[in-house]
Structure formats: structure tokens, C-alpha cells
Scaffold this active site. Sequence first.
Site, PDB file in Angstrom:
ATOM      1  N   LYS A  10      -6.617  -1.367  10.010  1.00 45.01           N
ATOM      2  CA  LYS A  10      -7.855  -1.690  10.744  1.00 45.01           C
ATOM      3  C   LYS A  10      -7.589  -2.382  12.066  1.00 45.01           C
ATOM      4  CE  LYS A  10      -6.792  -4.686   7.379  1.00 45.01           C
ATOM      5  NZ  LYS A  10      -6.489  -4.587   5.969  1.00 45.01           N
ATOM      6  N   GLY A  24     -10.972  -1.996   1.297  1.00 44.60           N
ATOM      7  CA  GLY A  24     -10.024  -1.576   0.259  1.00 44.60           C
ATOM      8  C   GLY A  24     -10.466  -0.362  -0.529  1.00 44.60           C
ATOM      9  N   GLY A  39      -0.573  -9.345  -3.613  1.00 50.26           N
ATOM     10  CA  GLY A  39      -0.523  -8.286  -2.593  1.00 50.26           C
ATOM     11  C   GLY A  39      -1.799  -8.155  -1.783  1.00 50.26           C
ATOM     12  N   VAL A  58     -11.244  -0.212   5.693  1.00 50.48           N
ATOM     13  CA  VAL A  58     -12.366  -1.149   5.508  1.00 50.48           C
ATOM     14  C   VAL A  58     -12.681  -1.270   4.014  1.00 50.48           C
ATOM     15  CG1 VAL A  58     -14.767  -1.671   6.060  1.00 50.48           C
ATOM     16  CG2 VAL A  58     -13.364  -0.469   7.740  1.00 50.48           C
ATOM     17  N   LYS A  74     -12.695  -5.065  10.613  1.00 51.39           N
ATOM     18  CA  LYS A  74     -13.469  -4.136   9.783  1.00 51.39           C
ATOM     19  C   LYS A  74     -14.922  -4.056  10.268  1.00 51.39           C
ATOM     20  CE  LYS A  74     -10.432  -5.262   5.928  1.00 51.39           C
ATOM     21  NZ  LYS A  74     -10.181  -6.252   4.873  1.00 51.39           N
ATOM     22  N   ILE A  87     -13.437   0.366  -1.806  1.00 52.77           N
ATOM     23  CA  ILE A  87     -14.849   0.803  -1.706  1.00 52.77           C
ATOM     24  C   ILE A  87     -14.930   1.979  -0.714  1.00 52.77           C
ATOM     25  CG2 ILE A  87     -17.194   0.121  -1.057  1.00 52.77           C
ATOM     26  CD1 ILE A  87     -16.476  -2.764  -1.577  1.00 52.77           C
ATOM     27  N   GLY A 114      -5.515  -5.094  -2.384  1.00 53.75           N
ATOM     28  CA  GLY A 114      -4.587  -4.896  -3.493  1.00 53.75           C
ATOM     29  C   GLY A 114      -4.061  -3.477  -3.524  1.00 53.75           C
ATOM     30  N   GLU A 172     -10.290   5.669   5.524  1.00 56.86           N
ATOM     31  CA  GLU A 172     -11.114   5.069   4.464  1.00 56.86           C
ATOM     32  C   GLU A 172     -10.556   3.728   3.997  1.00 56.86           C
ATOM     33  OE1 GLU A 172     -14.211   6.478   2.868  1.00 56.86           O
ATOM     34  OE2 GLU A 172     -14.072   4.309   2.677  1.00 56.86           O
ATOM     35  N   VAL A 209       0.833  -1.213   0.000  1.00 52.87           N
ATOM     36  CA  VAL A 209       0.000   0.000   0.000  1.00 52.87           C
ATOM     37  C   VAL A 209       0.868   1.265   0.000  1.00 52.87           C
ATOM     38  CG1 VAL A 209      -1.911   1.188   1.133  1.00 52.87           C
ATOM     39  CG2 VAL A 209      -1.776  -1.300   1.266  1.00 52.87           C
TER      40      VAL A 209
HETATM   41  P1  NAP Z   1       3.245  -4.890   3.536  1.00 52.48           P
HETATM   42  O1  NAP Z   1       3.280  -5.065   2.071  1.00 52.48           O
HETATM   43  O2  NAP Z   1       3.695  -5.989   4.426  1.00 52.48           O
HETATM   44  O3  NAP Z   1       4.086  -3.575   3.864  1.00 52.48           O
HETATM   45  C1  NAP Z   1       4.354  -3.149   5.149  1.00 52.48           C
HETATM   46  C2  NAP Z   1       5.498  -2.150   5.087  1.00 52.48           C
HETATM   47  O4  NAP Z   1       5.725  -1.617   6.366  1.00 52.48           O
HETATM   48  C3  NAP Z   1       6.823  -2.780   4.637  1.00 52.48           C
HETATM   49  O5  NAP Z   1       7.512  -1.894   3.800  1.00 52.48           O
HETATM   50  C4  NAP Z   1       7.590  -2.970   5.946  1.00 52.48           C
HETATM   51  O6  NAP Z   1       8.992  -2.882   5.796  1.00 52.48           O
HETATM   52  C5  NAP Z   1       7.089  -1.767   6.717  1.00 52.48           C
HETATM   53  N1  NAP Z   1       7.157  -1.958   8.151  1.00 52.48           N
HETATM   54  C6  NAP Z   1       6.540  -2.883   8.899  1.00 52.48           C
HETATM   55  N2  NAP Z   1       6.852  -2.723  10.188  1.00 52.48           N
HETATM   56  C7  NAP Z   1       7.692  -1.662  10.246  1.00 52.48           C
HETATM   57  C8  NAP Z   1       8.356  -1.007  11.294  1.00 52.48           C
HETATM   58  N3  NAP Z   1       8.224  -1.439  12.540  1.00 52.48           N
HETATM   59  N4  NAP Z   1       9.131   0.046  10.992  1.00 52.48           N
HETATM   60  C9  NAP Z   1       9.277   0.476   9.706  1.00 52.48           C
HETATM   61  N5  NAP Z   1       8.650  -0.107   8.670  1.00 52.48           N
HETATM   62  C10 NAP Z   1       7.877  -1.158   8.946  1.00 52.48           C
HETATM   63  O7  NAP Z   1       1.791  -4.508   4.016  1.00 52.48           O
HETATM   64  P2  NAP Z   1       0.616  -3.818   3.179  1.00 52.48           P
HETATM   65  O8  NAP Z   1      -0.148  -4.875   2.493  1.00 52.48           O
HETATM   66  O9  NAP Z   1       1.155  -2.674   2.413  1.00 52.48           O
HETATM   67  O10 NAP Z   1      -0.314  -3.319   4.373  1.00 52.48           O
HETATM   68  C11 NAP Z   1      -0.026  -2.147   5.084  1.00 52.48           C
HETATM   69  C12 NAP Z   1      -1.242  -1.757   5.914  1.00 52.48           C
HETATM   70  O11 NAP Z   1      -2.351  -1.572   5.053  1.00 52.48           O
HETATM   71  C13 NAP Z   1      -1.684  -2.824   6.927  1.00 52.48           C
HETATM   72  O12 NAP Z   1      -2.223  -2.183   8.055  1.00 52.48           O
HETATM   73  C14 NAP Z   1      -2.778  -3.568   6.174  1.00 52.48           C
HETATM   74  O13 NAP Z   1      -3.691  -4.186   7.045  1.00 52.48           O
HETATM   75  C15 NAP Z   1      -3.415  -2.433   5.434  1.00 52.48           C
HETATM   76  N6  NAP Z   1      -4.152  -2.778   4.225  1.00 52.48           N
HETATM   77  C16 NAP Z   1      -3.591  -3.549   3.270  1.00 52.48           C
HETATM   78  C17 NAP Z   1      -4.290  -3.810   2.110  1.00 52.48           C
HETATM   79  C18 NAP Z   1      -3.734  -4.671   1.002  1.00 52.48           C
HETATM   80  O14 NAP Z   1      -4.485  -4.993   0.076  1.00 52.48           O
HETATM   81  N7  NAP Z   1      -2.467  -5.061   1.046  1.00 52.48           N
HETATM   82  C19 NAP Z   1      -5.571  -3.273   1.926  1.00 52.48           C
HETATM   83  C20 NAP Z   1      -6.122  -2.469   2.940  1.00 52.48           C
HETATM   84  C21 NAP Z   1      -5.394  -2.229   4.069  1.00 52.48           C
HETATM   85  P3  NAP Z   1       9.795  -4.010   4.999  1.00 52.48           P
HETATM   86  O15 NAP Z   1       9.316  -3.911   3.580  1.00 52.48           O
HETATM   87  O16 NAP Z   1      11.225  -3.623   5.145  1.00 52.48           O
HETATM   88  O17 NAP Z   1       9.442  -5.322   5.638  1.00 52.48           O
HETATM   89  N1  HSE Z   2      -5.769  -8.597   3.641  1.00 48.67           N
HETATM   90  C1  HSE Z   2      -6.891  -7.761   3.457  1.00 48.67           C
HETATM   91  C2  HSE Z   2      -7.922  -8.463   2.609  1.00 48.67           C
HETATM   92  C3  HSE Z   2      -6.449  -6.485   2.791  1.00 48.67           C
HETATM   93  O1  HSE Z   2      -7.599  -9.477   1.992  1.00 48.67           O
HETATM   94  O2  HSE Z   2      -9.076  -8.030   2.578  1.00 48.67           O
HETATM   95  C4  HSE Z   2      -7.552  -5.463   2.674  1.00 48.67           C
HETATM   96  O3  HSE Z   2      -7.903  -4.970   3.917  1.00 48.67           O
END
Ligand code: NAP
Ligand code: HSE
Length: 442
Positions: A109, A138, A191, A136, A209, A140, A308, A133, A18
Site C-alpha cells: 500500500k 488484509g 507477523g 487494504v 490504505k 477483507i 497476518g 486486493e 506474506v
Molecule cells: P516481511 O515479513 O518483512 O518480508 C519482506 C520480504 O521481502 C523479506 O523476505 C525480505 O528479505 C524481502 N525483501 C525486502 N527488501 C528486499 C529487497 N530489496 N530485495 C529482495 N528482497 C527484499 O514483510 P511482510 O509482512 O511479508 O510484508 C510484505 C508486504 O506486504 C509489505 O508491502 C507489507 O506492507 C504488505 N502487507 C503485509 C501484511 C502483513 O500482515 N504482514 C498484510 C498486508 C500487506 P529478508 O527476509 O532477507 O529480509
Molecule cells: N501492518 C499492517 C497492519 C499489515 O497491521 O494492518 C496489514 O496491512
Amino acid sequence: MSNESQTIRVGILGFGTVGQGTWKHLVENAESLKKILGVEVLPVRASVRDLTKDRKLAIDADALTDDSMSIVDDPGVDLICELMGGIEEARVLTLRAFANGKSVVTANKALICEHGEELFSEAEKAGVRYAFEASVAGGIPIIKVLRESLVANEFPLIYGILNGTSNYILTRMESEGATFDDVLADARDLGYVEADEALDLDGVDAAHKAVILAYLAHGMWISLKDITVEGIREISNEDLLAARKLGCKIKLIGVIRRNFENNHISVGVHPALVPVGEIIARTDGVYNGVSLTGTVVGTVVLTGRGAGQDPTAGSVISDIVDVVKGMKGMNSQPKLLHVTPDECTAATAKEICGCFYLRLRVDDRPGQLAQIAECLAEREVSLATVSQTPKDEDRSAQIILTTHQTNEHSIQLAIEALKQLPGVKESPVLFRMFDPNGFENQ
Ligand code: NAP
Ligand code: HSE
């Protein structure tokens, strides 16, 4: 703001799926954002855990740090995006950003579910915004719709698919007969999956959520430990086929109900058989779908990509735009809640009614089915349909049952009793059958 208020400088905590998406789309859309806002909004710094890791998006090495606090404390950063996930470190950084007078946009979340009460209160005291936003569903815009567009409503029922990963897995298992593990690997590559994938697979992410939606709709913070939270690991390809024969699809759904007569509220996340006529049943792949039944509008269903990089970054940027408008006095900060906090209490298990689907593996011997029916009847659970498939290899049989309307208390008693019956070989698998039109009678 720099250059006599011409640029808003964004610091991004977490440069993963993200974080990189947000950086990329802020840069790619810089011109159009400037037209909308009258100022430039540019990402200037980002933090990671491991500086040596390869990143898909190349940015200036000086912009990356492994010291997130240095970004939060940097006077050259105006606005923080917390996109790192996790709880405690994210909480500390968010509170520090508020103390530094900086608004925070988050997709986290898990953090809001656990510490939302404190964080919203501290943001308000500091006169900054905590925008969420992307937390919850993604891409939407469900938070905005619930808080702003549907402000005239109360919500007896909100339900839907709140986890993209599990919906993607179930959809491909059903449509291709794919295995759970293969599809999970693809979801990781795309992702969709949380760093701790158990959050997706065990229903916890969807529950985070649901708790946020319940708070916004009803003003009550519900603790995860007080609600049913079940995931998708027990759903077999056979269950998906059996559900189709019953005119349903199995979806992992979050359900938030409020009985306005006694203000009892129930929240749960679990697999459910949803009739195929419902839009939610036909919401497939990584799509999420949220059905909101409001007292004024009736039912509104929103669907879109629930996970995503791009859809989630889109929601983050929508919040950034709102925060920047607030900084520029272009709009007033919307109130967090439009409902009276704390007027609800939790519904009891006896108040949560519905029909159920049960799968049992039993010894294939005379009287087994009668014993099961009696065991259920003693707990006031009445059978609606039964189908039995013999499994010749070990002289057992698989029985799939559906029940008439009963309640969570009775079905849980029945499950415990079934486990004790001689001849029941494995712990029964239980799914709810969800009827969005039947909830009013419960
Ligand atoms: P991700 O791909 O695992 O990325 C997390 C990033 O945060 C990585 O760059 C990681 O560093 C860094 N990080 C983690 N802990 C850290 C720390 N203590 N200090 C500094 N950097 C740190 O996760 P993501 O999918 O982007 O998700 C991020 C957030 O968005 C989460 O809260 C997730 O629930 C939320 N979210 C994700 C999605 C989705 O579709 N992926 C959708 C909605 C919400 P490294 O790369 O060096 O490990
Ligand atoms: N891992 C979460 C999902 C990301 O699959 O819905 C979006 O919040």
C-alpha cells in the site's frame, strides 16, 4: 506459460510473512486452483535480501535468490507477486515487470499510495494488470467490493479500522490492561507489524490504505502531507477507561467523507471515540472493519482479519486467480475506476466538523478550569462534559473534557492556545469523537 499453457509460473519478490504464506497456500491449493482455472498455478522462484536467514517455510535453495530483477526478467516466470514492501526498488521492479508484459499482484500500500497514478497508468499502457486486493485490510475483500459489488453507489462516507497492529494493541491494552510494549512484541511475533513499525504505530499505514480507498471511491489521489495522520502512541490505559465511561471505545480509524454538494473531500486517520453500538467499535484484535455508506445500498460493514500471513496470502491468491482468468480470456479486466477522476477538491479544516475529547494535565489551583473553558470558548469550542481527577503526588490534576460540535480549525487553534496557558503542564492529548450518524449535518 509452460507446457503448452498448462502451468502459470509465479515469481514472488519478498519471501517474508506474506511471500511465504502465498507460496505455501499456492502449493497447498494447487489442485483446487487447477480445477477452477484449468491450468496449474505454481510458485517457482522467490527473492530475499539475505539468503543466509532461516525461513519457516523450506523451499528448494535454487528457487531463492537475492536478485529480484532476475525473477522479473526470467522468461520462465509468467506472473509477479511484489511482496517485499518499500518504495523505490519495488517501483522499479514493478515497472520492469510491466515492460516485460507481466502482470503484478501486490500487497504494497505504501507504494500504491506514493506512485499509484504512475503504476496504474503504466500497467494499462502495457496491457497488463496491477492487482492490489491485499494492500487494504488484509483478508477483507474490500477492493473487489468497492470496485465491483457496490458499483451502483456513490460514497458520502467510508470509515473504519484499517490497521491490524494498532487495533490488536488497543484491544489488549483495554481488555487486559496490558502494556503497549508487551503487546507490540506479540504483534511482531504474529507477523502483523510492518518492517518499519512506525508505519503502524503512527497511523501512516492506515493512511496509505485510506488514500487508496479514497482514490477508488472518488477518483482523487490525496497526498499524505495534506491530511491528518495520527497514531496510537499517545493513547493511555486511562483514556481507554474514560472512553468506556462515555459509552465509547477508542479506535484508530480512517475516515473518508465527500460532500456531494460541493465535491469537497476529506480524508484523515486518527484515534477516535466510537460509540459502542457501532460494529466498528466492537471490531477487536487484529480484525479490521470497514463501513461503507453508499447512496444505493445504505451502509455495508465488512470485518475480518486485517493482517497476518494467512488472510493476506488469501487476498494475494484471489488476485492471482483473477489475473490468470484474464490471461486465459475467462473474464475481462475490470475498469480501475467507475467514478470521474478529478471532480473533487480537498475540504478545508473549517468544513471538517465533529466533537472532540481532550486530556490535560494542569496545576490543581483555583480558577484553572474556568481559564480553560474561557480559552476554548474564545475559539468557538463549547464544552459538553468535564471530569477532573486530582493527582496528589505533584499537586496537579488530570482533566478530561469532551466538546460539542466544532471544527478542526477551531480545535487546533484552541489546542495551541491551551499549550500557552499558565498551569497547563503538558501538551494536551486530543482525540476525535466519531459519530457516523452525525456526519450528514456537517
Ligand atoms: P516481511 O515479513 O518483512 O518480508 C519482506 C520480504 O521481502 C523479506 O523476505 C525480505 O528479505 C524481502 N525483501 C525486502 N527488501 C528486499 C529487497 N530489496 N530485495 C529482495 N528482497 C527484499 O514483510 P511482510 O509482512 O511479508 O510484508 C510484505 C508486504 O506486504 C509489505 O508491502 C507489507 O506492507 C504488505 N502487507 C503485509 C501484511 C502483513 O500482515 N504482514 C498484510 C498486508 C500487506 P529478508 O527476509 O532477507 O529480509
Ligand atoms: N501492518 C499492517 C497492519 C499489515 O497491521 O494492518 C496489514 O496491512
